[in-house]
Write an enzyme that holds these catalytic residues in place. Structure first.
Site, PDB file in Angstrom:
ATOM      1  N   LYS A   1     -29.496  12.735 -51.523  1.00  0.00           N
ATOM      2  CA  LYS A   1     -30.143  13.179 -50.183  1.00  0.00           C
ATOM      3  C   LYS A   1     -29.110  12.926 -49.228  1.00  0.00           C
ATOM      4  O   LYS A   1     -28.850  11.567 -49.097  1.00  0.00           O
ATOM      5  CB  LYS A   1     -31.494  12.797 -50.013  1.00  0.00           C
ATOM      6  CG  LYS A   1     -32.101  13.253 -48.592  1.00  0.00           C
ATOM      7  CD  LYS A   1     -32.730  14.909 -49.014  1.00  0.00           C
ATOM      8  CE  LYS A   1     -32.826  15.442 -47.740  1.00  0.00           C
ATOM      9  NZ  LYS A   1     -31.617  16.158 -47.020  1.00  0.00           N
TER      10      LYS A   1
ATOM     11  N   GLY B   1     -28.070  18.702 -42.362  1.00  0.00           N
ATOM     12  CA  GLY B   1     -27.231  18.658 -41.301  1.00  0.00           C
ATOM     13  C   GLY B   1     -26.710  17.037 -40.965  1.00  0.00           C
ATOM     14  O   GLY B   1     -27.217  16.086 -41.497  1.00  0.00           O
ATOM     15  N   ASP B   2     -25.718  17.214 -40.076  1.00  0.00           N
ATOM     16  CA  ASP B   2     -24.925  15.976 -39.339  1.00  0.00           C
ATOM     17  C   ASP B   2     -23.969  16.678 -38.359  1.00  0.00           C
ATOM     18  O   ASP B   2     -24.425  17.848 -37.669  1.00  0.00           O
ATOM     19  CB  ASP B   2     -24.274  15.189 -40.766  1.00  0.00           C
ATOM     20  CG  ASP B   2     -23.887  13.610 -40.229  1.00  0.00           C
ATOM     21  OD1 ASP B   2     -24.579  12.886 -40.035  1.00  0.00           O
ATOM     22  OD2 ASP B   2     -22.555  13.414 -39.629  1.00  0.00           O
TER      23      ASP B   2
ATOM     24  N   SER C   1     -36.602  14.988 -43.362  1.00  0.00           N
ATOM     25  CA  SER C   1     -36.080  15.621 -44.229  1.00  0.00           C
ATOM     26  C   SER C   1     -36.964  15.638 -45.654  1.00  0.00           C
ATOM     27  O   SER C   1     -37.026  16.623 -46.364  1.00  0.00           O
ATOM     28  CB  SER C   1     -34.674  15.528 -44.656  1.00  0.00           C
ATOM     29  OG  SER C   1     -33.890  16.026 -43.719  1.00  0.00           O
TER      30      SER C   1
ATOM     31  N   ASN D   1     -27.607  16.445 -31.212  1.00  0.00           N
ATOM     32  CA  ASN D   1     -28.933  16.823 -31.789  1.00  0.00           C
ATOM     33  C   ASN D   1     -29.818  15.352 -31.640  1.00  0.00           C
ATOM     34  O   ASN D   1     -30.714  15.324 -31.153  1.00  0.00           O
ATOM     35  CB  ASN D   1     -28.866  17.249 -33.178  1.00  0.00           C
ATOM     36  CG  ASN D   1     -30.413  17.093 -33.940  1.00  0.00           C
ATOM     37  OD1 ASN D   1     -30.732  15.937 -34.479  1.00  0.00           O
ATOM     38  ND2 ASN D   1     -31.313  17.866 -33.575  1.00  0.00           N
TER      39      ASN D   1
ATOM     40  N   LYS E   1     -23.569  12.264 -49.366  1.00  0.00           N
ATOM     41  CA  LYS E   1     -23.155  12.794 -48.076  1.00  0.00           C
ATOM     42  C   LYS E   1     -22.236  14.008 -48.473  1.00  0.00           C
ATOM     43  O   LYS E   1     -21.270  13.772 -49.447  1.00  0.00           O
ATOM     44  CB  LYS E   1     -22.621  11.908 -47.386  1.00  0.00           C
ATOM     45  CG  LYS E   1     -22.471  12.187 -45.807  1.00  0.00           C
ATOM     46  CD  LYS E   1     -23.847  11.804 -45.184  1.00  0.00           C
ATOM     47  CE  LYS E   1     -23.728  12.303 -43.495  1.00  0.00           C
ATOM     48  NZ  LYS E   1     -24.920  11.999 -43.011  1.00  0.00           N
TER      49      LYS E   1
END
Ligand code: NDP
Ligand code: 2IT
Length: 445
Positions: free
Chosen positions: A90, A165-166, A377, A241, A126
């Site tokens: 994750k 997201g990132d 998440s 964000n 990632k």
């Protein structure tokens, strides 16, 4: 570092040449393990440390796409599936021109321990690409995302690997990627990506979660000193964000954020950030910080130096890795800063961390302080699996509880290993032991 740990670090440097961010992230964790291994030597047996620093799987792929003028571009895609001891891999996807294997590996490595701290049964991974979304049309971003997912889809799944997201990846990109995944796999696996839109499996509070969590973590640290964010002046970096929702939660808790930044400079708004205007400029118009200043009397744009030159009580680095160095830390400390809570991943350099710790201020490292994003998440995955939806208050209450538990786990581990108040040791020790115990239970795999 103890010899046994030092040897593992040297091997990581030799084996992953030039991947300086990865070396940095590994060094920071291994350094914390001295007191852990001194007390529990079995963690250094069975090549456990050697296994934990080696990704289970690394995927690198070509991402060809066509721009609006018909020109063909070739980017590089990555997914590092680092550790699945606690659950499916994750972690987010980053689209930024600086992305390379070392950056994705550092982020994946941090993610293992961050996810362990959430106690939600998620492994660490990632991914991303060196694609730069800035200045690209929606159609170009869509074609890029479709090409990226055409390869990525064969490696992911709701019980295998769940990206999110990132930097450079938000709701728009997740939407295009989910559409392509669903089309190729012919399967509405809502749980394969998180950060989805609310109408198609997303969770309330996921958008706000990382920024909110970093501020809640700062509030918990302050509470250990009988203090709170009320009335505090807050210095924030970034304008994406994480930064936006850190500003929102800080305002809700009675603090006054006065700065934000992007790669074009930083803004100082002594009257306090106008959050609606910032959201309009950044979320709706996808503009630059200068667009805010044009519409906000009294705010000023600074293009030299760094946002850390602005004095404040609390610093929330929410942009990117190594954005806050030793000099910036010294400046912040001179300006009276007493709390740092990392919204970004590894934003403080080792010199900055050392300066904060020497000064004895409250320092919350990213893997604990920014875990609210991935925690929410995991809440999104939980709702998808149960085909249910929680209201905002329910999801936010769960996030608040998880952040409080993470804070308390860090405090307890720091005390257990003899360094009360050291959140770096606390986060690394608590995260590491949870993963290590399960790796031992699973045998040599
Ligand atoms: P966004 O893309 O929404 O925003 C990133 C912000 O940081 C932008 O203002 C961007 O400016 C700035 N920035 C990024 N890279 C650089 C750089 N090299 N130099 C200067 N400014 C830069 O990303 P997020 O807010 O999602 O992510 C911010 C940080 O938080 C990252 O470290 C990320 O890994 C971390 N994080 C994010 C989570 C999430 O849920 N989104 C969860 C946990 C951590 P510009 O647009 O000019 O590039
Ligand atoms: O760094 C991070 O924790 C994220 N970018 C969020 C990961 C996630 O899976 O929500």
């Amino acid at each position: 570092m103890q010899d046994v740990v030092e040897k593992v670090y040297e091997q990581v440097v030799a084996r992953n040449r030039g991947e300086v961010e990865f070396h940095q992230a590994v060094h920071e964790v291994l350094e914390s393990l001295d007191p852990v291994i001194a007390k529990h030597p079995h963690y250094a047996e069975g090549a456990l440390l050697e296994r934990i620093v080696e990704p289970e799987r690394q995927i690198m792929f070509r991402v060809p796409w066509v721009d609006d003028a018909g020109q063909v571009h070739v980017n590089r895609g990555f997914r590092i599936e680092f550790n699945s001891a606690l659950g499916p891999y994750k972690g987010g996807l980053r689209f930024h021109p600086s992305v390379n294997a070392g950056i994705i590996k550092f982020l994946g490595f941090e993610q293992i321990f961050k996810n362990a701290l959430t106690a939600q049964g998620i492994g660490g991974g990632k991914g991303g690409s060196d694609f730069d979304p800035h200045g690209r049309s929606d159609a170009e971003v869509m074609r890029f995302c479709q090409s990226f997912m055409t390869e990525l889809q064969r490696h992911i799944g709701p019980s295998t690997d769940v990206p999110a997201g990132d930097i450079g990846v938000g709701g728009r990109e997740i939407g295009y990627m989910f559409g392509q995944y669903k089309r190729i796999r012919n399967s509405y696996d809502a749980g394969v990506l998180t950060g989805k839109g609310l109408a198609w499996g997303g969770s309330l509070v996921r958008t706000e979660a990382t920024g909110y969590g970093a501020v809640l973590f700062a509030q918990s640290m302050l509470a250990t000193k009988g203090d709170s964010l009320e009335g505090k002046k807050v210095i924030v970096s970034g304008a994406g964000n994480v930064a936006i929702y850190a500003i929102e939660k800080a305002q809700q808790l009675g603090a006054t954020p006065i700065t934000f930044s992007d790669s074009s400079g930083y803004v100082v708004d002594e009257a306090g950030v106008d959050l609606e205007l910032l959201k309009q400029v950044k979320e709706v118009e996808r503009g630059r910080v200068a667009d805010y200043v044009e519409r906000r009397p009294g705010a000023r744009l600074v293009t030299g130096g760094s946002v850390w030159d602005v004095p404040g009580d609390v610093a929330l680095p929410c942009a990117t890795q190594n954005e806050l160095d030793g000099d910036a830390a010294a400046t912040l400390l001179r300006g009276g800063c007493g709390v740092v809570s990392e919204g970004a991943n590894m934003p403080s350099t080792p010199e900055a961390v050392e300066a904060f710790q020497k000064a004895g201020i409250l320092f919350g490292p990213g893997k604990a302080a920014n875990a609210g994003g991935v925690a929410t998440s995991a809440l999104e995955m939980e709702q998808n699996a149960g085909r249910t939806r929680w209201d905002f208050a329910t999801a936010e209450a769960k996030l608040t509880g998880i952040m409080a538990d993470i804070h308390d786990s860090c405090v307890a581990a720091a005390e257990e290993y003899g360094r009360p108040g050291d959140y770096v040791l606390g986060a690394n020790a608590a995260g590491f032991t949870r993963v290590a115990d399960v790796m031992i239970a699973h045998g040599i795999v």
